[in-house]
Every structure is written in C-alpha cells, then in structure tokens.
Design an enzyme around this catalytic site. Structure first.
Site, PDB file in Angstrom:
ATOM      1  N   LYS A 184       2.299  -0.441 -11.411  1.00 25.65           N
ATOM      2  CA  LYS A 184       3.336   0.018 -10.586  1.00 25.65           C
ATOM      3  C   LYS A 184       4.496   0.675 -11.319  1.00 25.65           C
ATOM      4  O   LYS A 184       4.959   0.077 -12.487  1.00 25.65           O
ATOM      5  CB  LYS A 184       3.922  -1.125  -9.890  1.00 25.65           C
ATOM      6  N   GLY A 185       5.182   1.684 -10.834  1.00 22.37           N
ATOM      7  CA  GLY A 185       6.154   2.305 -11.577  1.00 22.37           C
ATOM      8  C   GLY A 185       5.809   3.548 -12.385  1.00 22.37           C
ATOM      9  O   GLY A 185       6.848   4.334 -13.041  1.00 22.37           O
ATOM     10  N   CYS A 186       4.546   3.739 -12.290  1.00 21.41           N
ATOM     11  CA  CYS A 186       4.105   4.908 -13.092  1.00 21.41           C
ATOM     12  C   CYS A 186       3.934   6.277 -12.006  1.00 21.41           C
ATOM     13  O   CYS A 186       3.345   6.148 -10.991  1.00 21.41           O
ATOM     14  CB  CYS A 186       2.838   4.740 -13.814  1.00 21.41           C
ATOM     15  N   GLN A 187       4.567   7.452 -12.425  1.00 22.53           N
ATOM     16  CA  GLN A 187       4.240   8.577 -11.659  1.00 22.53           C
ATOM     17  C   GLN A 187       2.914   8.983 -11.287  1.00 22.53           C
ATOM     18  O   GLN A 187       2.443   9.228 -10.383  1.00 22.53           O
ATOM     19  CB  GLN A 187       5.226   9.817 -11.952  1.00 22.53           C
ATOM     20  N   SER A 188       2.128   8.862 -12.418  1.00 24.42           N
ATOM     21  CA  SER A 188       0.603   9.186 -12.460  1.00 24.42           C
ATOM     22  C   SER A 188       0.043   7.902 -12.168  1.00 24.42           C
ATOM     23  O   SER A 188       0.494   6.817 -12.364  1.00 24.42           O
ATOM     24  CB  SER A 188       0.073   9.688 -13.942  1.00 24.42           C
TER      25      SER A 188
END
Length: 141
Positions: free
Chosen positions: A49-53
């Site tokens: 969680k918290g990753c754009q990709s």
C-alpha cells in the site's frame, strides 16, 4: 554478508556511474535480475500500500532468515524493490529491524525520485520491516 556490507557494496556500485541516467539504467538492470515472485502470490494481500505502481512483496522464513521475493509492473519501481530485496533478503529478522536505510540517501536515490515514488520506497521498507517484526515475534514465542 551483513546488511551493512551489502549497503556498502551498493553505494560503491552506484558511485561508479557519473549521472543519474546511468544509475536509473543500472537500477532497471537490477530489477531484471530480481528473483521473481510466484504468479500465485501476486494477490491483493501481497500488494504494498502507498505505491503508485503495483508492487508485490512476499516473504518466508528459512533457517532463521527472511527471504523476500517481489515484482512490480513498473521498471523503475522493480529496480527499487530489487535493491531492497538485495539488502534485506537472507537476513535474520532482528538485523532487518535494526538496519538503518541511510544508504538510500548516500546513493542519492531518494532525491532523484518523484514524491510518489519516494513515498512508495518508504512503504516498501515499512512492509519489509513489518514482515521481519512478525517473524521476530514468532521466534520469540
């Protein structure tokens, strides 16, 4: 090798490149050499969680050491997680929990990432440390 020795090795490797285009290319190469996560493990529970990709991270404990495998749908992000897997995989949980991540600043990675990628990097480290904490708790019980 200890986490610190691996971090020193990475700092040396990245310092061989004169500019950030070469460092990005190197990171992409590291991503290509990443031990791939089993396709069955590419589940929502394994997404960071918290990753754009999309970044999938799996961990298991073997002989007291945490083994990480990962994958990403973006080549730069795959390179970033490859660096972290190299540093933290095959280490005992306590070493992972105690490790600092100053090497990321030393290789200049954080300052050359977009804010969303930098947040993703922090999320990746947090998730790896969460896995280590879970294993450490199991070991102590």
């Amino acid at each position: 090798m200890t986490i610190e020795e691996i971090q020193e090795e990475l700092i040396d490797e990245f310092s061989m490149f004169d500019d950030w285009m070469q460092r990005y290319e190197y990171m992409i190469d590291l991503g290509k050499s990443l031990p791939l996560i089993d396709e069955d493990l590419k589940t929502d529970e394994k997404l960071i969680k918290g990753c754009q990709s999309k970044v999938w991270l799996n961990s298991e404990i073997k002989d007291g050491n945490v083994i990480f495998t990962a994958d990403s749908d973006a080549i730069i992000t795959k390179g970033i997680i490859a660096v972290l897997v190299r540093v933290f995989s095959n280490q005992n949980p306590q070493a992972i929990l105690d490790a600092n991540t100053d090497f990321i600043d030393e290789i200049g990675l954080k300052e050359h990432l977009s804010p969303t990628r930098a947040n993703g990097l922090v999320s990746m480290i947090k998730q790896m440390k969460m896995y280590a904490l879970a294993y450490q708790t199991q070991v102590n019980n």
